[in-house]
Design an enzyme around this catalytic site. Structure first.
Site, PDB file in Angstrom:
ATOM      1  N   SER A 246       0.828  -1.201   0.000  1.00  8.17           N
ATOM      2  CA  SER A 246       0.000   0.000   0.000  1.00  8.17           C
ATOM      3  C   SER A 246       0.872   1.266   0.000  1.00  8.17           C
ATOM      4  O   SER A 246       1.760   1.402  -0.832  1.00  8.17           O
ATOM      5  CB  SER A 246      -0.956  -0.057   1.200  1.00  8.17           C
ATOM      6  OG  SER A 246      -2.047   0.778   1.028  1.00  8.17           O
TER       7      SER A 246
ATOM      8  N   ASP B 214      -5.746  -4.214  -2.491  1.00 10.17           N
ATOM      9  CA  ASP B 214      -4.678  -3.813  -1.576  1.00 10.17           C
ATOM     10  C   ASP B 214      -3.978  -5.007  -0.929  1.00 10.17           C
ATOM     11  O   ASP B 214      -4.620  -5.945  -0.450  1.00 10.17           O
ATOM     12  CB  ASP B 214      -5.273  -2.914  -0.489  1.00 10.17           C
ATOM     13  CG  ASP B 214      -4.212  -2.149   0.275  1.00 10.17           C
ATOM     14  OD1 ASP B 214      -3.386  -2.783   0.967  1.00 10.17           O
ATOM     15  OD2 ASP B 214      -4.199  -0.911   0.171  1.00 10.17           O
TER      16      ASP B 214
END
Length: 594
Positions: free
Chosen positions: A354, A468
């Site tokens: 991320s 993610d």
């Protein structure tokens, strides 16, 4: 004995009058008359690197004594794979347990180097047990020791002391490269030896003895054009890993000149070293088909930092940096990196999830501290990356703003064109597992790594849905630890209380979401909840990751809400301050610093 080490690749029996049996631990206690009688009865055998002596499940018919070289003990795993559980060096034996019990061999034995063994057939083994009390005593001690080690059986680290360095063609300046590397390796305190083709034709035990006296041995092969010769094939059989060296415009052979070699249940890793021009631009030259290599190193011969970095990779001292995800809290990574660089901690390889992946990519691209801070401030503070609200059929935001900022920051850079090895992680919802991005367009990998479910649209790649990386592993240290290339610095920005009642900072009080949100509500907003849920991964996973770091940094970020992009300076300072504090108290010798 004086035989050519580049010969005998078939594993045939070579003779019966070598070596001197009294020098072998299993036989050294026997009477001279017994040894003299045994000498013509025990042939010796050459086993090339990568070749199996026998397979798990095969019947036993002999005891083997290792004279020189290294063998690996490999067992089958429940998932159908193979696991190296032990190594066997000269003076040790193989097969005695199966001879005694009459059961099939319990493991596969593979040569990790060219090795020489003495074969003791079953009938001679049985005769010695019956007639020689000293041999029986030795055998009992051996079995007790093996039983003790078996009860503590764990996966064994594969040997990592021998590197085969293979130039792609004759244009590669090998003399200059090897000289610079060996100089740097020795400055790290490593005992290094270089085997060139002028050292071919020596007895196998000669190479084995030199390896025992050094921390790292480099087997320099001849150029791989048009094909590998006998010496170069010998270098590959001796190697634990292979480094193929070329220039950016070198034509990398397809297929590669060396076939995959299975040693101890693993395929030898092949890394690519590209010697870039000394005045190379911001981006290095990416090779074609990077997936063929386990790592790609870009170096400039006259850039000392590049040579030192490659030397650390070869020596198993490459310092890794792993950065956790955490939205606006990820700005703390910028301050932490500045503090690490100030005290001289090298950063040789980077991975992240991320926001940690985005900041890590900046480091891998060789940006300095000011450029990282300026570019991240421009992308996330001067403009709101989450401003393109969407009818929430797939996500709350369309993600076009995030696309633009990543494209503006990284352009058409590909991961394999970064100056340092780098990976980003995403979660593959189609397969239900982790996806590790080591090649391909950088901005697209980062976009997948930040695609928090419900907040940003997922990324579609090869017919699969990626979101993610923090969904499964927000602190992907285990991926780097599995490489076994050196110590790891981990920075976790999501370890403390990241989501609390009353801590909400609206994305846009005047936006669509702001219209419907009560000013007095103590509950976090839907975006913050989704972002935290999408990057929390598991406490167990994070706890394991923390045990794999040589240096762990956890900035105090309770006062930095997940979506407070305006807390940039506060987060950067928190990362810097905590890192300086940890460095002052840490023993930095593990990172190659005094």
């Amino acid at each position: 004995m004086n035989h050519d080490a580049t010969k005998h690749e078939s594993g045939e029996i070579i003779g019966t009058h070598w070596p001197v049996l009294a020098d072998l631990p299993p036989l050294e206690m026997l009477a001279p008359r017994t040894l003299a009688a045994l000498t013509p009865e025990l042939p010796w055998f050459n086993l090339p690197g990568g070749r199996a002596l026998f397979d798990q499940g095969e019947p036993a018919d002999a005891l083997y004594i290792v004279v020189s070289g290294t063998l690996g003990v490999v067992v089958s795993t429940p998932d159908g794979g193979q696991q190296l559980i032990a190594t066997i060096r000269s003076g040790e034996t193989i097969g005695e347990m199966a001879l005694i019990t009459g059961a099939p061999h319990s493991a596969t034995i593979v040569a990790l180097r060219d090795s020489e063994l003495v074969i003791m057939p079953r009938e001679i083994f049985d005769r010695l047990i019956a007639e020689e009390p000293k041999f029986l005593t030795w055998l009992n001690r051996l079995l007790v020791d093996r039983l003790h080690r078996t009860t503590l059986r764990t996966a064994s680290a594969a040997p990592n002391a021998a590197v085969a360095v293979v130039p792609i063609d004759r244009s590669v300046p090998m003399e200059e490269l090897m000289g610079a590397l060996i100089d740097r390796l020795r400055r790290t305190g490593k005992r290094v030896h270089r085997f060139g083709d002028d050292m071919s034709g020596q007895p196998i035990e000669w190479y084995d003895e030199i390896e025992r006296c050094h921390d790292l041995v480099l087997y320099e092969a001849r150029p791989a054009e048009p094909e590998l010769d006998g010496w170069s094939r010998f270098c590959l059989r001796q190697a634990d890993r292979i480094m193929l060296v070329g220039r950016p415009l070198s034509r990398i052979p397809d297929p590669l000149p060396m076939a995959p070699i299975d040693k101890g249940g693993r395929i030898l890793p092949i890394e690519l070293v590209l010697i870039e021009p000394d005045r190379a631009g911001r981006r290095a030259h990416p090779p074609r088909e990077p997936e063929r290599f386990t790592a790609i190193h870009h170096i400039r011969l006259h850039e000392d930092g590049d040579i030192r970095r490659l030397a650390r990779h070869m020596a198993g001292l490459a310092v890794g940096l792993v950065l956790a995800g955490g939205a606006a809290r990820g700005f703390a990574h910028i301050g932490a990196i500045r503090a690490l660089r100030e005290v001289g901690v090298p950063i040789d390889r980077i991975g992240g999830a991320s926001m940690g992946a985005i900041v890590g990519a900046c480091v891998a691209a060789d940006w300095d501290d000011d450029e990282i801070a300026d570019r991240m401030h421009t992308a996330f503070v001067r403009s709101n990356p989450l401003d393109d609200y969407n009818v929430p059929w797939v996500s709350l935001f369309r993600g076009k703003s995030v696309d633009r900022l990543l494209q503006a920051a990284f352009g058409d850079t590909v991961i394999e064109g970064l100056w340092r090895p780098f990976y980003a992680v995403s979660t593959n919802l189609t397969r239900g597992g982790m996806c590790v991005h080591r090649a391909g367009p950088l901005w697209e990998a980062l976009r997948a790594s930040v695609a928090i479910p419900g907040v940003l649209p997922p990324v579609l790649h090869d017919g699969e849905v990626l979101v993610d990386g923090g969904v499964i592993d927000n602190f992907p240290v285990d991926i780097m630890a599995a490489e076994r290339k050196g110590p790891i610095v981990g920075i976790d920005v999501a370890g403390d209380r990241a989501l609390m009642p009353g801590s909400e900072v609206p994305l846009n009080r005047h936006g669509v979401i702001g219209w419907f949100r009560p000013d007095t509500s103590p509950l976090p907003g839907i975006v913050s909840i989704l972002m935290r849920a999408g990057t929390v991964s598991s406490q167990l996973q994070t706890s394991i990751a923390k045990t794999q770091t040589a240096l762990l940094i956890e900035p105090e970020l309770t006062e930095v809400p997940l979506l407070d992009w305006q807390s940039f300076d506060r987060a950067v300072e928190a990362g810097y301050r905590q890192t300086r504090k940890v460095l002052e108290q840490a023993n930095l010798s593990a990172l190659g610093l005094a």
